[in-house]
Design an enzyme around this catalytic site. Structure first.
Site, PDB file in Angstrom:
ATOM      1  N   LYS A 117     -23.939 -18.504   1.173  1.00 46.35           N
ATOM      2  CA  LYS A 117     -23.367 -18.890   2.541  1.00 46.35           C
ATOM      3  C   LYS A 117     -22.057 -18.719   2.956  1.00 46.35           C
ATOM      4  O   LYS A 117     -21.656 -18.078   3.825  1.00 46.35           O
ATOM      5  CB  LYS A 117     -23.648 -20.611   2.533  1.00 46.35           C
ATOM      6  CG  LYS A 117     -23.181 -21.180   3.850  1.00 46.35           C
ATOM      7  CD  LYS A 117     -23.042 -22.823   3.784  1.00 46.35           C
ATOM      8  CE  LYS A 117     -22.251 -23.567   4.643  1.00 46.35           C
ATOM      9  NZ  LYS A 117     -22.482 -24.488   5.181  1.00 46.35           N
TER      10      LYS A 117
ATOM     11  N   THR B 244     -29.316 -11.286 -24.289  1.00 43.81           N
ATOM     12  CA  THR B 244     -28.143 -12.074 -23.965  1.00 43.81           C
ATOM     13  C   THR B 244     -28.278 -13.439 -24.634  1.00 43.81           C
ATOM     14  O   THR B 244     -29.489 -13.677 -25.181  1.00 43.81           O
ATOM     15  CB  THR B 244     -27.783 -12.250 -22.392  1.00 43.81           C
ATOM     16  OG1 THR B 244     -28.803 -13.085 -22.114  1.00 43.81           O
ATOM     17  CG2 THR B 244     -27.706 -11.068 -21.658  1.00 43.81           C
TER      18      THR B 244
ATOM     19  N   TYR C 250     -36.686 -24.192 -14.581  1.00 41.59           N
ATOM     20  CA  TYR C 250     -35.947 -22.609 -14.535  1.00 41.59           C
ATOM     21  C   TYR C 250     -36.948 -21.919 -13.506  1.00 41.59           C
ATOM     22  O   TYR C 250     -36.393 -21.259 -12.602  1.00 41.59           O
ATOM     23  CB  TYR C 250     -35.982 -22.317 -15.784  1.00 41.59           C
ATOM     24  CG  TYR C 250     -35.089 -20.695 -15.929  1.00 41.59           C
ATOM     25  CD1 TYR C 250     -33.827 -20.834 -15.661  1.00 41.59           C
ATOM     26  CD2 TYR C 250     -35.982 -19.629 -16.009  1.00 41.59           C
ATOM     27  CE1 TYR C 250     -33.202 -19.420 -15.692  1.00 41.59           C
ATOM     28  CE2 TYR C 250     -35.319 -18.485 -16.221  1.00 41.59           C
ATOM     29  CZ  TYR C 250     -34.224 -18.388 -15.954  1.00 41.59           C
ATOM     30  OH  TYR C 250     -33.398 -17.118 -15.937  1.00 41.59           O
TER      31      TYR C 250
ATOM     32  N   LYS D 195     -35.930 -20.298  -9.929  1.00 41.79           N
ATOM     33  CA  LYS D 195     -35.873 -18.806  -9.672  1.00 41.79           C
ATOM     34  C   LYS D 195     -36.801 -18.361  -8.486  1.00 41.79           C
ATOM     35  O   LYS D 195     -36.598 -17.395  -8.020  1.00 41.79           O
ATOM     36  CB  LYS D 195     -35.990 -18.121 -10.996  1.00 41.79           C
ATOM     37  CG  LYS D 195     -34.933 -18.220 -12.104  1.00 41.79           C
ATOM     38  CD  LYS D 195     -33.613 -17.777 -11.654  1.00 41.79           C
ATOM     39  CE  LYS D 195     -32.713 -17.899 -12.700  1.00 41.79           C
ATOM     40  NZ  LYS D 195     -31.191 -17.452 -12.126  1.00 41.79           N
TER      41      LYS D 195
ATOM     42  N   ASP E 254     -16.829 -23.347 -10.520  1.00 40.48           N
ATOM     43  CA  ASP E 254     -18.414 -24.057 -10.813  1.00 40.48           C
ATOM     44  C   ASP E 254     -19.128 -23.787  -9.448  1.00 40.48           C
ATOM     45  O   ASP E 254     -18.688 -24.388  -8.500  1.00 40.48           O
ATOM     46  CB  ASP E 254     -18.097 -25.371 -11.297  1.00 40.48           C
ATOM     47  CG  ASP E 254     -19.331 -25.960 -11.380  1.00 40.48           C
ATOM     48  OD1 ASP E 254     -20.501 -25.529 -11.108  1.00 40.48           O
ATOM     49  OD2 ASP E 254     -19.619 -27.012 -12.207  1.00 40.48           O
TER      50      ASP E 254
HETATM   51  P1  NAP Z   1     -25.597 -16.330 -19.915  1.00 41.96           P
HETATM   52  O1  NAP Z   1     -25.350 -15.146 -21.013  1.00 41.96           O
HETATM   53  O2  NAP Z   1     -25.993 -17.387 -20.261  1.00 41.96           O
HETATM   54  O3  NAP Z   1     -24.528 -16.009 -18.741  1.00 41.96           O
HETATM   55  C1  NAP Z   1     -24.268 -16.632 -17.627  1.00 41.96           C
HETATM   56  C2  NAP Z   1     -22.971 -17.094 -17.225  1.00 41.96           C
HETATM   57  O4  NAP Z   1     -22.832 -18.082 -16.167  1.00 41.96           O
HETATM   58  C3  NAP Z   1     -22.269 -18.033 -18.287  1.00 41.96           C
HETATM   59  O5  NAP Z   1     -20.804 -17.383 -18.600  1.00 41.96           O
HETATM   60  C4  NAP Z   1     -22.276 -19.198 -18.026  1.00 41.96           C
HETATM   61  O6  NAP Z   1     -21.362 -20.232 -18.650  1.00 41.96           O
HETATM   62  C5  NAP Z   1     -22.038 -19.009 -16.477  1.00 41.96           C
HETATM   63  N1  NAP Z   1     -22.464 -20.293 -15.638  1.00 41.96           N
HETATM   64  C6  NAP Z   1     -23.275 -21.337 -16.030  1.00 41.96           C
HETATM   65  N2  NAP Z   1     -23.199 -22.134 -15.166  1.00 41.96           N
HETATM   66  C7  NAP Z   1     -22.285 -21.881 -14.245  1.00 41.96           C
HETATM   67  C8  NAP Z   1     -21.681 -22.592 -13.142  1.00 41.96           C
HETATM   68  N3  NAP Z   1     -22.216 -23.780 -12.676  1.00 41.96           N
HETATM   69  N4  NAP Z   1     -20.544 -22.080 -12.348  1.00 41.96           N
HETATM   70  C9  NAP Z   1     -20.441 -20.772 -12.842  1.00 41.96           C
HETATM   71  N5  NAP Z   1     -20.859 -20.135 -13.910  1.00 41.96           N
HETATM   72  C10 NAP Z   1     -21.709 -20.680 -14.746  1.00 41.96           C
HETATM   73  O7  NAP Z   1     -26.989 -15.629 -19.071  1.00 41.96           O
HETATM   74  P2  NAP Z   1     -27.356 -14.235 -18.800  1.00 41.96           P
HETATM   75  O8  NAP Z   1     -28.471 -13.685 -19.604  1.00 41.96           O
HETATM   76  O9  NAP Z   1     -26.425 -13.245 -18.589  1.00 41.96           O
HETATM   77  O10 NAP Z   1     -28.073 -14.436 -17.322  1.00 41.96           O
HETATM   78  C11 NAP Z   1     -27.473 -14.041 -16.205  1.00 41.96           C
HETATM   79  C12 NAP Z   1     -28.180 -14.421 -14.848  1.00 41.96           C
HETATM   80  O11 NAP Z   1     -29.381 -13.700 -14.919  1.00 41.96           O
HETATM   81  C13 NAP Z   1     -28.535 -15.818 -14.845  1.00 41.96           C
HETATM   82  O12 NAP Z   1     -28.986 -16.224 -13.546  1.00 41.96           O
HETATM   83  C14 NAP Z   1     -30.123 -15.873 -15.402  1.00 41.96           C
HETATM   84  O13 NAP Z   1     -30.721 -16.884 -15.146  1.00 41.96           O
HETATM   85  C15 NAP Z   1     -30.584 -14.574 -15.273  1.00 41.96           C
HETATM   86  N6  NAP Z   1     -31.685 -13.911 -15.827  1.00 41.96           N
HETATM   87  C16 NAP Z   1     -31.521 -13.535 -17.209  1.00 41.96           C
HETATM   88  C17 NAP Z   1     -32.471 -13.179 -18.159  1.00 41.96           C
HETATM   89  C18 NAP Z   1     -32.271 -12.932 -19.471  1.00 41.96           C
HETATM   90  O14 NAP Z   1     -33.349 -12.320 -20.154  1.00 41.96           O
HETATM   91  N7  NAP Z   1     -30.898 -12.809 -19.821  1.00 41.96           N
HETATM   92  C19 NAP Z   1     -33.788 -13.163 -17.319  1.00 41.96           C
HETATM   93  C20 NAP Z   1     -34.201 -13.368 -16.211  1.00 41.96           C
HETATM   94  C21 NAP Z   1     -33.060 -13.866 -15.481  1.00 41.96           C
HETATM   95  P3  NAP Z   1     -21.857 -20.877 -20.009  1.00 41.96           P
HETATM   96  O15 NAP Z   1     -22.281 -19.973 -20.900  1.00 41.96           O
HETATM   97  O16 NAP Z   1     -20.616 -21.853 -20.195  1.00 41.96           O
HETATM   98  O17 NAP Z   1     -23.204 -21.930 -19.348  1.00 41.96           O
END
Ligand code: NAP
Length: 263
Positions: A127, A195, A160, A164, A67
């Site tokens: 870090k 996603t 959020y 960011k 985590d």
């Molecule tokens: P996602 O499909 O929700 O995948 C994120 C992964 O991180 C999930 O497996 C999640 O687990 C895991 N996670 C959550 N909390 C965590 C923790 N405390 N420690 C370790 N892992 C943890 O999201 P994504 O769309 O791939 O996004 C990846 C990154 O890109 C994120 O930082 C997101 O904010 C950023 N982003 C995404 C988009 C978009 O359009 N998709 C746009 C801008 C930025 P759980 O599913 O169990 O929570």
């Protein structure tokens, strides 16, 4: 897969979505990979590890549950990957969460959950990755996950979006401190990438507004290209940012949004 081993990369949140595709791309590029996510996604990590092992014989992999908001778990993640794979050359602090709510209804619980993963988690990954890379004295690459919402505020995304924006400040400050160690620090700022997280945003927007079509059509309409992105669009940027050719690019938060926001 490249036959020349390029080093070791950790990708947090790599059980699914953008992180999964980044890990897959870096494996194809020739990096050995530490796959990491929360415990509830361990089966997804194991499945990805098995898939990559078959696809890329010779690739070295390890799976670590961590985590990112827990300091001891981030330290243990890095220690364990270094012990198993020999070094740490790339850290992709990809893990993030989102909650969708109007500002007047947003709870402190959600605010703190978002900041603990998106900001504290990214800080801890930066870090402890930097400590390891400085000790190795071979340079390195650190990458964070910002967002289009980290460049411009969005409705229903106050916490959020603030988190960011914080990733950008962290990335710029870290880049200044680590540049002399030949460590670059950059972030990606995705727009709408298909996603589970985007689906959550779509449903939340439809729930909290009269706009029952959610965000998909709006995002398409307001982008230059007119379509949504996919996870490969982010992974290919990361592939470049971690390459030796990108040594002169640091402190940047690079938009991958089809032309919705221009810096
Ligand atoms: P996602 O499909 O929700 O995948 C994120 C992964 O991180 C999930 O497996 C999640 O687990 C895991 N996670 C959550 N909390 C965590 C923790 N405390 N420690 C370790 N892992 C943890 O999201 P994504 O769309 O791939 O996004 C990846 C990154 O890109 C994120 O930082 C997101 O904010 C950023 N982003 C995404 C988009 C978009 O359009 N998709 C746009 C801008 C930025 P759980 O599913 O169990 O929570």
């Amino acid at each position: 897969m490249s036959s020349i081993r390029k080093g070791v990369a950790i990708v947090t949140g790599s059980g699914q979505g953008i992180g999964r595709t980044i890990a897959t791309r870096l494996a194809a590029d020739g990096f050995d990979i530490g796959l990491s996510d929360v415990g509830s996604n361990k089966e997804k990590l194991d499945a990805l590890s098995a898939e990559l092992a078959v696809k890329y014989p010779g690739l070295r992999l390890c799976v670590e549950v961590a985590d990112v908001s827990v300091e001891e778990e981030v330290k243990a993640l890095i220690d364990s990957v270094v012990k198993q794979l020999g070094s740490l050359n790339v850290m992709v602090a990809n893990a993030g969460i989102n909650r969708v709510a109007p500002l007047v209804d947003a709870t402190l619980t959600d605010w703190e959950a978002i900041f603990s993963v998106n900001v504290r988690g990214t800080f801890l990954c930066y870090k402890y990755a930097a400590q390891q890379m400085i000790a190795q004295d071979q340079g390195g690459r650190i990458i964070g996950a910002s967002s289009l919402a980290g460049k411009k505020g969005h409705r229903f995304l106050a916490a959020y979006s603030a988190s960011k924006f914080a990733v950008r400040g962290l990335t710029q400050s870290a880049a200044i401190e680590l540049g002399r160690h030949r460590i670059t620090v950059n972030a990606y700022a995705p727009g709408p990438i298909q996603t589970a997280m985007l689906e959550l945003l779509h449903e939340g927007t439809a729930k909290h507004s009269e706009d029952k079509d959610g965000i998909y059509d709006k995002m398409k309409r307001t982008s230059a290209v007119g379509y949504l992105g996919n996870t490969e669009d982010v992974a290919s940027l990361v592939s470049y940012l971690v390459s030796p050719e990108a040594h002169f690019v640091t402190g940047q938060t690079v938009a991958v949004d089809g032309g919705i926001f221009f810096d």
